[in-house]
Design an enzyme around this catalytic site. Structure first.
Site, PDB file in Angstrom:
ATOM      1  N   LYS A   1       0.833  -1.210   0.000  1.00 27.19           N
ATOM      2  CA  LYS A   1       0.000   0.000   0.000  1.00 27.19           C
ATOM      3  C   LYS A   1       0.863   1.252   0.000  1.00 27.19           C
ATOM      4  O   LYS A   1       0.584   2.203  -0.721  1.00 27.19           O
ATOM      5  CB  LYS A   1      -0.970  -0.009   1.187  1.00 27.19           C
ATOM      6  CG  LYS A   1      -2.114  -0.989   0.977  1.00 27.19           C
ATOM      7  CD  LYS A   1      -3.070  -1.026   2.132  1.00 27.19           C
ATOM      8  CE  LYS A   1      -4.264  -1.906   1.799  1.00 27.19           C
ATOM      9  NZ  LYS A   1      -5.072  -2.228   2.960  1.00 27.19           N
TER      10      LYS A   1
ATOM     11  N   LYS B   1      -4.308  -9.091  -9.573  1.00 27.61           N
ATOM     12  CA  LYS B   1      -5.328  -9.236  -8.525  1.00 27.61           C
ATOM     13  C   LYS B   1      -6.377  -8.135  -8.670  1.00 27.61           C
ATOM     14  O   LYS B   1      -6.031  -6.975  -8.880  1.00 27.61           O
ATOM     15  CB  LYS B   1      -4.636  -9.118  -7.156  1.00 27.61           C
ATOM     16  CG  LYS B   1      -5.577  -9.296  -5.987  1.00 27.61           C
ATOM     17  CD  LYS B   1      -4.942  -8.847  -4.684  1.00 27.61           C
ATOM     18  CE  LYS B   1      -5.781  -7.770  -4.060  1.00 27.61           C
ATOM     19  NZ  LYS B   1      -5.395  -7.297  -2.761  1.00 27.61           N
TER      20      LYS B   1
ATOM     21  N   LYS C   1      -9.450  -2.375  -5.917  1.00 26.97           N
ATOM     22  CA  LYS C   1      -9.872  -0.984  -6.148  1.00 26.97           C
ATOM     23  C   LYS C   1      -8.688  -0.136  -6.579  1.00 26.97           C
ATOM     24  O   LYS C   1      -8.772   0.674  -7.479  1.00 26.97           O
ATOM     25  CB  LYS C   1     -10.430  -0.392  -4.842  1.00 26.97           C
ATOM     26  CG  LYS C   1     -11.889  -0.672  -4.630  1.00 26.97           C
ATOM     27  CD  LYS C   1     -12.314  -0.270  -3.220  1.00 26.97           C
ATOM     28  CE  LYS C   1     -11.813  -1.259  -2.203  1.00 26.97           C
ATOM     29  NZ  LYS C   1     -12.585  -1.543  -1.051  1.00 26.97           N
TER      30      LYS C   1
HETATM   31  P1  TYM Z   1     -10.706  -5.815   2.304  1.00 33.85           P
HETATM   32  O1  TYM Z   1     -11.811  -4.891   2.652  1.00 33.85           O
HETATM   33  O2  TYM Z   1      -9.508  -5.265   1.612  1.00 33.85           O
HETATM   34  O3  TYM Z   1     -11.270  -6.982   1.403  1.00 33.85           O
HETATM   35  C1  TYM Z   1     -12.422  -7.712   1.811  1.00 33.85           C
HETATM   36  C2  TYM Z   1     -12.246  -9.171   1.459  1.00 33.85           C
HETATM   37  O4  TYM Z   1     -12.152  -9.337   0.038  1.00 33.85           O
HETATM   38  C3  TYM Z   1     -11.025 -10.154  -0.257  1.00 33.85           C
HETATM   39  N1  TYM Z   1     -10.496  -9.791  -1.572  1.00 33.85           N
HETATM   40  C4  TYM Z   1     -10.223 -10.690  -2.534  1.00 33.85           C
HETATM   41  N2  TYM Z   1     -10.355 -12.025  -2.558  1.00 33.85           N
HETATM   42  C5  TYM Z   1      -9.999 -12.658  -3.705  1.00 33.85           C
HETATM   43  N3  TYM Z   1      -9.540 -12.000  -4.800  1.00 33.85           N
HETATM   44  C6  TYM Z   1      -9.407 -10.660  -4.824  1.00 33.85           C
HETATM   45  N4  TYM Z   1      -8.978 -10.042  -5.897  1.00 33.85           N
HETATM   46  C7  TYM Z   1      -9.756  -9.936  -3.645  1.00 33.85           C
HETATM   47  N5  TYM Z   1      -9.728  -8.622  -3.297  1.00 33.85           N
HETATM   48  C8  TYM Z   1     -10.186  -8.551  -2.028  1.00 33.85           C
HETATM   49  C9  TYM Z   1     -10.044  -9.855   0.852  1.00 33.85           C
HETATM   50  O5  TYM Z   1      -9.079 -10.881   0.965  1.00 33.85           O
HETATM   51  C10 TYM Z   1     -10.952  -9.774   2.049  1.00 33.85           C
HETATM   52  O6  TYM Z   1     -11.238 -11.053   2.550  1.00 33.85           O
HETATM   53  N6  TYM Z   1      -8.439  -6.425   6.679  1.00 33.85           N
HETATM   54  C11 TYM Z   1      -9.534  -6.866   5.881  1.00 33.85           C
HETATM   55  C12 TYM Z   1     -10.870  -6.659   6.570  1.00 33.85           C
HETATM   56  C13 TYM Z   1     -10.893  -7.181   7.946  1.00 33.85           C
HETATM   57  C14 TYM Z   1     -11.068  -8.535   8.330  1.00 33.85           C
HETATM   58  C15 TYM Z   1     -11.033  -8.530   9.759  1.00 33.85           C
HETATM   59  C16 TYM Z   1     -11.244  -9.731   7.641  1.00 33.85           C
HETATM   60  C17 TYM Z   1     -10.771  -6.441   9.076  1.00 33.85           C
HETATM   61  N7  TYM Z   1     -10.862  -7.253  10.158  1.00 33.85           N
HETATM   62  C18 TYM Z   1     -11.161  -9.724  10.494  1.00 33.85           C
HETATM   63  C19 TYM Z   1     -11.377 -10.900   8.388  1.00 33.85           C
HETATM   64  C20 TYM Z   1     -11.326 -10.912   9.795  1.00 33.85           C
HETATM   65  C21 TYM Z   1      -9.542  -6.082   4.584  1.00 33.85           C
HETATM   66  O7  TYM Z   1      -9.023  -5.004   4.515  1.00 33.85           O
HETATM   67  O8  TYM Z   1     -10.248  -6.649   3.573  1.00 33.85           O
END
Ligand code: TYM
Length: 317
Positions: A115, A194, A197
């Protein structure tokens, strides 16, 4: 759990429109299992604050994500839906973990490094983000966390936080080993990287047909092969190899036709979810009631765990 069910938990950041990578990486695996588990689905609004500093946008995105959860098929009777910022025990426990792990350990986080390399501000919240996520998971004695591959290292960080705490203060947190769903992969975006956004290569989950068509038409294809790899890999999320074989045989080399077929399949897949989402969107009091109940349930469970934690570390006299 008192009813013998195991705990399922995940969260998504309300930092913009959800895309099909979020759906297939986290939301679908959660929804597929949520009735069999004691399930909790969180809106990770404090995590979103690491990148988003616009109150109106954060509010809008938060409501949107809740509607997305419900539209995608989450049954609010089978899962607790809650906002992270409504349960202050998350930030309280994150602080405790931050006092147990070292700066060099957090510096190894790929997500943080990526990031920052992409130009995101290296704020302290972004740096400590894995410890807030560890708190999210460990507060509820979670057994399984459906997340995409990009979050796998963060699960390891949660493991380390649990182990540091248990070593220092005695067995308190369950070792979250094996809570990552191995079959969950990385959904590729319209450019084959991947889907993310920040790469501008997403297909919106609840986009209009027009938005979905535009995104699909942007899928990068090379002119050498007969089967456009980037189109096919997204298509495979919706249909099996056997279902797709005749289409890809018939339309060999006809990339535009294959993209049009993908648009139709995405549309038939998303349309019923979009309708369900619209029904919830037109009943705001029902959505507010779901969240209120979810926030209260999460808070009472988190507080029960934090009582034990405070006791163990000597924050009681
Ligand atoms: P975030 O908001 O970036 O993404 C949400 C979920 O989407 C998945 N994801 C993907 N999976 C497969 N292929 C892709 N291209 C792709 N892009 C995004 C992410 O792996 C995620 O599962 N830190 C986390 C949110 C969070 C969380 C937690 C998750 C906060 N606390 C506790 C589980 C347990 C996040 O930023 O995800």
């Amino acid at each position: 759990m008192s009813n013998g069910k195991k705990r399922l938990l995940t969260g998504l950041q309300p930092s913009g429109q959800l895309h099909i990578g979020n759906y297939f990486g986290a939301l679908k695996p959660f929804i597929d299992r949520h009735s069999e588990f004691e399930s909790m689905l969180m809106v990770a609004d404090y995590h979103a604050l690491t990148s988003l500093k616009n109150p109106a946008e954060l509010k809008k995105n938060t409501l949107d994500v809740v509607l997305d959860y419900l539209g995608a098929g989450l049954d609010p009777k089978e899962a607790v839906i809650f906002r992270q910022s409504e349960v202050s025990q998350h930030t309280e426990l994150a602080w405790i973990f931050e006092c147990l792990v070292t700066v060099p350990f957090l510096q190894q986080a790929h997500s943080y490094k990526d990031k920052v390399a992409k130009g995101m501000e290296a704020n302290a919240g972004l740096f400590n983000y894995p410890m807030l996520m560890a708190a999210d998971i460990l507060l509820y004695d979670t057994d399984l966390v459906p997340v995409g591959k990009d979050q796998a290292q963060h699960i390891e960080y949660a493991r380390e936080a649990a182990s540091k705490f248990n070593n220092a203060f005695g067995e308190t947190f369950k070792d979250p080993k094996g809570i990552f769903l191995e079959e969950v992969a990385t959904v590729p975006g319209t450019d084959g990287q991947k889907m993310s956004k920040s790469y501008g290569n997403t297909i919106p989950l609840f986009g209009t047909k027009d938005e979905i068509s535009k995104a699909v038409m942007r899928i990068v294809t090379d002119s050498s092969g007969e089967r456009p790899a980037n189109v096919y890999s997204i298509h495979r999320l919706l249909k099996s190899e056997a279902e797709l074989a005749p289409l890809y045989e018939e339309k060999k080399g006809k990339y535009k036709d294959l993209k049009e077929a993908l648009i139709e399949d995405l549309e038939s897949f998303i349309a019923p979810m979009r309708e369900r989402r619209e029904r919830y969107a037109s009943d705001r009091p029902a959505v507010d009631a779901i969240l209120k109940e979810g926030n209260e349930k999460a808070r009472s469970q988190a507080e029960a765990k934090m009582k034990v934690v405070r006791e163990k570390i000597g924050l009681t006299i």
